[in-house]
Scaffold this motif. Structure first.
Motif, PDB file in Angstrom:
ATOM      1  N   GLU A  43      36.951  30.453  34.711  1.00 21.61           N
ATOM      2  CA  GLU A  43      37.760  30.459  34.904  1.00 21.61           C
ATOM      3  C   GLU A  43      39.501  30.488  33.823  1.00 21.61           C
ATOM      4  O   GLU A  43      40.326  31.562  33.792  1.00 21.61           O
ATOM      5  CB  GLU A  43      38.348  29.026  35.939  1.00 21.61           C
ATOM      6  N   ARG A  44      38.965  29.992  33.130  1.00 20.28           N
ATOM      7  CA  ARG A  44      39.712  30.370  31.819  1.00 20.28           C
ATOM      8  C   ARG A  44      39.951  31.481  31.114  1.00 20.28           C
ATOM      9  O   ARG A  44      41.274  31.877  30.938  1.00 20.28           O
ATOM     10  CB  ARG A  44      39.761  28.758  30.908  1.00 20.28           C
ATOM     11  N   ALA A  45      38.781  32.149  31.391  1.00 15.25           N
ATOM     12  CA  ALA A  45      38.696  33.804  30.907  1.00 15.25           C
ATOM     13  C   ALA A  45      39.452  34.291  31.467  1.00 15.25           C
ATOM     14  O   ALA A  45      39.939  35.179  31.233  1.00 15.25           O
ATOM     15  CB  ALA A  45      37.436  34.047  30.488  1.00 15.25           C
ATOM     16  N   ARG A  46      39.073  34.443  33.114  1.00 12.23           N
ATOM     17  CA  ARG A  46      40.212  35.217  33.630  1.00 12.23           C
ATOM     18  C   ARG A  46      41.964  34.475  33.700  1.00 12.23           C
ATOM     19  O   ARG A  46      42.548  35.847  33.732  1.00 12.23           O
ATOM     20  CB  ARG A  46      39.583  34.252  35.337  1.00 12.23           C
ATOM     21  N   VAL A  47      42.102  33.740  33.992  1.00 10.31           N
ATOM     22  CA  VAL A  47      43.512  33.322  33.781  1.00 10.31           C
ATOM     23  C   VAL A  47      43.960  33.734  32.834  1.00 10.31           C
ATOM     24  O   VAL A  47      44.962  34.688  32.453  1.00 10.31           O
ATOM     25  CB  VAL A  47      44.116  31.288  34.054  1.00 10.31           C
ATOM     26  N   ARG A  48      43.230  33.160  31.629  1.00 19.56           N
ATOM     27  CA  ARG A  48      44.224  34.690  30.471  1.00 19.56           C
ATOM     28  C   ARG A  48      44.011  35.451  30.168  1.00 19.56           C
ATOM     29  O   ARG A  48      44.725  36.748  29.818  1.00 19.56           O
ATOM     30  CB  ARG A  48      43.395  33.739  29.221  1.00 19.56           C
ATOM     31  N   GLY A  59      26.330  24.054  33.780  1.00 24.32           N
ATOM     32  CA  GLY A  59      26.894  25.413  35.061  1.00 24.32           C
ATOM     33  C   GLY A  59      28.339  24.990  35.405  1.00 24.32           C
ATOM     34  O   GLY A  59      29.772  25.791  35.793  1.00 24.32           O
ATOM     35  N   LEU A  60      28.733  24.024  35.473  1.00 24.12           N
ATOM     36  CA  LEU A  60      30.373  23.401  35.539  1.00 24.12           C
ATOM     37  C   LEU A  60      31.606  23.518  34.240  1.00 24.12           C
ATOM     38  O   LEU A  60      32.553  24.443  34.450  1.00 24.12           O
ATOM     39  CB  LEU A  60      30.588  21.919  35.707  1.00 24.12           C
ATOM     40  N   GLU A  61      30.784  23.506  33.622  1.00 19.29           N
ATOM     41  CA  GLU A  61      31.592  24.367  32.236  1.00 19.29           C
ATOM     42  C   GLU A  61      31.745  25.876  31.697  1.00 19.29           C
ATOM     43  O   GLU A  61      32.448  26.231  32.043  1.00 19.29           O
ATOM     44  CB  GLU A  61      30.356  23.810  30.663  1.00 19.29           C
TER      45      GLU A  61
END
Length: 288
Positions: A50-55, A42-44
């Motif tokens: 979150e990384r996809a959102r930032v990118r 779940g954390l992964e």
């Protein structure tokens, strides 16, 4: 829970107590491991999301910046260069009798044209870098034939041979024309032969279209071969965007370009683009 059960139902022997504790520990450890694995997954997933959102936000910001820079170049800088060139031409007419002034005005006009060319190249680079080049369907043969005719008209001493099929359709758009134009210009501008010769061939396969442009020039210097498509500002020949722009455009259409051969007998550039299945060829965007 086991402590409560063990308090209510006391073990009758030490062996039973040890067995009960081992069983409880094993079940607890296994359950903890399973729960921990699910938590880790779940954390992964949360981190990836979150990384996809930032990118995505960074890409949106970058696209917005490129669009703004493109607008500035197109509407501000380019208009200014056009005004400079127009006024220089008008002044040249008024000062036709003054040789020195006329020469200086010719210099202004020439540099204004070069500035317009640089702005146009940068605009196309920004479009390609921002993935704003929508792919359609174009005929490589039609684009090349048009650019070859232009070179023949502009450079009377150049001999150009072509070997091309009737058509070769690729998923691209009219910006591909600029890539071919730059390759042909490069073959002429850097050719020191008494009679520059260029050979253009197009091979149409089932899945790809391969274009080769060969010349009889002096070849590309060894020091420039590795970063030929990564020229920097300050290049001694022009503004240094020609082959950089060509490589960027070709890559934006999922193609590749390489320096296939070079030496004292000439240079060969090889361009490979994804083709279109012959069974699906219909209407084609004609060169304008």
């Amino acid at each position: 829970m086991n402590v409560v059960i063990m308090t209510a139902l006391r073990p009758t022997s030490t062996l039973e107590l040890v067995s009960w504790v081992r069983w409880a520990s094993t079940i607890g450890a296994g359950g903890g491991l399973i729960i921990g694995a699910f938590e880790a997954r779940g954390l992964e997933r949360a981190v990836k999301t979150e990384r996809a959102r930032v990118r995505a936000e960074e890409a949106e910001t970058r696209t917005s910046q490129l669009t703004y820079l493109n607008s500035i170049l197109r509407h501000e800088v380019l208009n200014t260069a056009t005004v400079i060139q127009g006024n220089a031409k008008l002044a040249a007419v008024d000062c036709d009798s003054d040789t020195i002034v006329s020469e200086r005005l010719d210099t202004i006009t020439t540099h204004a044209r070069e500035l317009e060319a640089v702005i146009d190249d940068i605009r196309i680079l920004l479009d390609a870098s921002g993935e704003d080049l929508d792919s359609a369907r174009v005929d490589v043969v039609g684009l090349l034939a048009s650019e070859v005719a232009t070179v023949r008209e502009a450079e009377g001493t150049v001999e150009i041979e072509t070997s091309m099929p009737d058509e070769a359709i690729v998923p691209a758009n009219q910006a591909l024309r600029r890539a071919f134009r730059n390759i042909l210009r490069n073959a002429v501008e850097h050719n020191t032969s008494e009679t520059p010769r260029i050979v253009v061939t197009v091979e149409r396969g089932d899945e790809t279209v391969v274009v080769r442009v060969a010349d009889n020039g002096p070849g590309v210097p060894a020091a420039k071969r590795e970063k030929l498509f990564e020229q920097e500002v300050g290049d001694d020949h022009g503004h240094g965007l020609g082959l950089l722009l060509t490589g960027t455009l070709i890559e934006s259409f999922d193609g590749t370009i390489e320096l296939a051969e070079t030496g004292p007998d000439g240079t060969v550039f090889r361009i490979e683009l994804p083709g279109e299945a012959r069974s699906t060829r219909e209407a084609v965007t004609s060169p304008s």
